[in-house]
Design a protein around this motif. Sequence first.
Motif, PDB file in Angstrom:
ATOM      1  N   PHE A   1      -5.112  -7.771 -14.218  1.00  0.00           N
ATOM      2  CA  PHE A   1      -6.166  -8.394 -13.424  1.00  0.00           C
ATOM      3  C   PHE A   1      -5.598  -8.964 -12.127  1.00  0.00           C
ATOM      4  CE2 PHE A   1      -8.220 -12.358 -12.144  1.00  0.00           C
ATOM      5  CZ  PHE A   1      -9.474 -11.887 -11.817  1.00  0.00           C
ATOM      6  N   PHE A   2      -4.498  -9.718 -12.214  1.00  0.00           N
ATOM      7  CA  PHE A   2      -3.940 -10.337 -11.014  1.00  0.00           C
ATOM      8  C   PHE A   2      -3.324  -9.307 -10.071  1.00  0.00           C
ATOM      9  CE2 PHE A   2      -4.328 -14.388 -13.291  1.00  0.00           C
ATOM     10  CZ  PHE A   2      -4.895 -15.136 -12.272  1.00  0.00           C
ATOM     11  N   ILE A   3      -2.761  -8.237 -10.610  1.00  0.00           N
ATOM     12  CA  ILE A   3      -2.249  -7.164  -9.748  1.00  0.00           C
ATOM     13  C   ILE A   3      -3.405  -6.586  -8.923  1.00  0.00           C
ATOM     14  CG2 ILE A   3      -1.384  -4.784  -9.763  1.00  0.00           C
ATOM     15  CD1 ILE A   3       0.418  -5.637 -12.121  1.00  0.00           C
ATOM     16  N   LEU A   4      -4.509  -6.284  -9.599  1.00  0.00           N
ATOM     17  CA  LEU A   4      -5.666  -5.719  -8.898  1.00  0.00           C
ATOM     18  C   LEU A   4      -6.281  -6.725  -7.922  1.00  0.00           C
ATOM     19  CD1 LEU A   4      -7.354  -3.819 -11.865  1.00  0.00           C
ATOM     20  CD2 LEU A   4      -6.035  -2.843  -9.959  1.00  0.00           C
ATOM     21  N   PHE A   5      -6.362  -7.978  -8.340  1.00  0.00           N
ATOM     22  CA  PHE A   5      -6.927  -9.011  -7.488  1.00  0.00           C
ATOM     23  C   PHE A   5      -6.125  -9.161  -6.197  1.00  0.00           C
ATOM     24  CE2 PHE A   5      -6.887 -13.455  -6.086  1.00  0.00           C
ATOM     25  CZ  PHE A   5      -8.231 -13.623  -5.782  1.00  0.00           C
ATOM     26  N   PHE A   6      -4.805  -9.296  -6.309  1.00  0.00           N
ATOM     27  CA  PHE A   6      -3.988  -9.496  -5.121  1.00  0.00           C
ATOM     28  C   PHE A   6      -3.873  -8.227  -4.279  1.00  0.00           C
ATOM     29  CE2 PHE A   6      -2.339 -13.199  -7.537  1.00  0.00           C
ATOM     30  CZ  PHE A   6      -2.738 -14.164  -6.630  1.00  0.00           C
ATOM     31  N   ALA A   7      -3.940  -7.056  -4.914  1.00  0.00           N
ATOM     32  CA  ALA A   7      -3.936  -5.816  -4.144  1.00  0.00           C
ATOM     33  C   ALA A   7      -5.219  -5.723  -3.318  1.00  0.00           C
ATOM     34  CB  ALA A   7      -3.813  -4.620  -5.072  1.00  0.00           C
ATOM     35  N   LEU A   8      -6.356  -6.035  -3.924  1.00  0.00           N
ATOM     36  CA  LEU A   8      -7.633  -6.018  -3.210  1.00  0.00           C
ATOM     37  C   LEU A   8      -7.649  -7.072  -2.106  1.00  0.00           C
ATOM     38  CD1 LEU A   8     -10.543  -4.959  -2.949  1.00  0.00           C
ATOM     39  CD2 LEU A   8     -11.203  -6.691  -4.641  1.00  0.00           C
ATOM     40  N   PHE A   9      -7.176  -8.262  -2.409  1.00  0.00           N
ATOM     41  CA  PHE A   9      -7.121  -9.329  -1.423  1.00  0.00           C
ATOM     42  C   PHE A   9      -6.224  -8.939  -0.243  1.00  0.00           C
ATOM     43  CE2 PHE A   9      -5.550 -13.458   0.147  1.00  0.00           C
ATOM     44  CZ  PHE A   9      -6.773 -14.045   0.452  1.00  0.00           C
ATOM     45  N   GLY A  10      -5.074  -8.351  -0.537  1.00  0.00           N
ATOM     46  CA  GLY A  10      -4.173  -7.901   0.527  1.00  0.00           C
ATOM     47  C   GLY A  10      -4.792  -6.809   1.367  1.00  0.00           C
ATOM     48  N   TRP A  11      -5.505  -5.899   0.711  1.00  0.00           N
ATOM     49  CA  TRP A  11      -6.163  -4.805   1.429  1.00  0.00           C
ATOM     50  C   TRP A  11      -7.253  -5.356   2.351  1.00  0.00           C
ATOM     51  CZ3 TRP A  11     -11.192  -2.594   0.570  1.00  0.00           C
ATOM     52  CH2 TRP A  11     -11.410  -1.410   1.270  1.00  0.00           C
ATOM     53  N   LEU A  12      -8.030  -6.335   1.860  1.00  0.00           N
ATOM     54  CA  LEU A  12      -9.080  -6.938   2.684  1.00  0.00           C
ATOM     55  C   LEU A  12      -8.486  -7.691   3.877  1.00  0.00           C
ATOM     56  CD1 LEU A  12     -11.533  -8.247  -0.048  1.00  0.00           C
ATOM     57  CD2 LEU A  12     -11.880  -6.327   1.516  1.00  0.00           C
ATOM     58  N   ILE A  13      -7.416  -8.403   3.669  1.00  0.00           N
ATOM     59  CA  ILE A  13      -6.748  -9.106   4.771  1.00  0.00           C
ATOM     60  C   ILE A  13      -6.237  -8.068   5.790  1.00  0.00           C
ATOM     61  CG2 ILE A  13      -4.714 -10.503   5.377  1.00  0.00           C
ATOM     62  CD1 ILE A  13      -6.922 -12.135   4.110  1.00  0.00           C
ATOM     63  N   HIS A  14      -5.711  -6.976   5.297  1.00  0.00           N
ATOM     64  CA  HIS A  14      -5.237  -5.900   6.184  1.00  0.00           C
ATOM     65  C   HIS A  14      -6.386  -5.355   7.033  1.00  0.00           C
ATOM     66  CE1 HIS A  14      -3.001  -2.395   7.527  1.00  0.00           C
ATOM     67  NE2 HIS A  14      -3.993  -1.636   7.102  1.00  0.00           N
ATOM     68  N   LEU A  15      -7.534  -5.121   6.416  1.00  0.00           N
ATOM     69  CA  LEU A  15      -8.690  -4.617   7.165  1.00  0.00           C
ATOM     70  C   LEU A  15      -9.157  -5.625   8.201  1.00  0.00           C
ATOM     71  CD1 LEU A  15     -10.868  -2.875   4.428  1.00  0.00           C
ATOM     72  CD2 LEU A  15      -9.450  -1.810   6.185  1.00  0.00           C
ATOM     73  N   LEU A  16      -9.187  -6.891   7.834  1.00  0.00           N
ATOM     74  CA  LEU A  16      -9.569  -7.926   8.800  1.00  0.00           C
ATOM     75  C   LEU A  16      -8.602  -7.993   9.966  1.00  0.00           C
ATOM     76  CD1 LEU A  16     -10.773 -10.792   6.425  1.00  0.00           C
ATOM     77  CD2 LEU A  16     -12.163  -9.436   7.987  1.00  0.00           C
ATOM     78  N   MET A  17      -7.328  -7.860   9.673  1.00  0.00           N
ATOM     79  CA  MET A  17      -6.315  -7.879  10.751  1.00  0.00           C
ATOM     80  C   MET A  17      -6.522  -6.688  11.696  1.00  0.00           C
ATOM     81  SD  MET A  17      -4.269 -10.501  10.375  1.00  0.00           S
ATOM     82  CE  MET A  17      -2.683 -10.102  11.033  1.00  0.00           C
TER      83      MET A  17
END
Length: 58
Positions: A38-54
């Motif tokens: 769960f946390f692997i997927l959560f942080f991967a998704l969070f990192g991907w969203l931050i990447h898109l925002l950047m």
Amino acid sequence: MHPLKFIGSVRDEMHRVVWPTAKENWRDTTIVLSITIFFILFFALFGWLIHLLMLLFV
């Protein structure tokens, strides 16, 4: 403390330990793996969203 007395008390203490059953081990292992995934997927998704925002703002 004398080394032989220490080893004897460790041996006595190990006999008092209540070891988990195989069923409890499987349950606990499943819980740990589920939370880890769960946390692997959560942080991967969070990192991907931050990447898109950047990418949008840079």
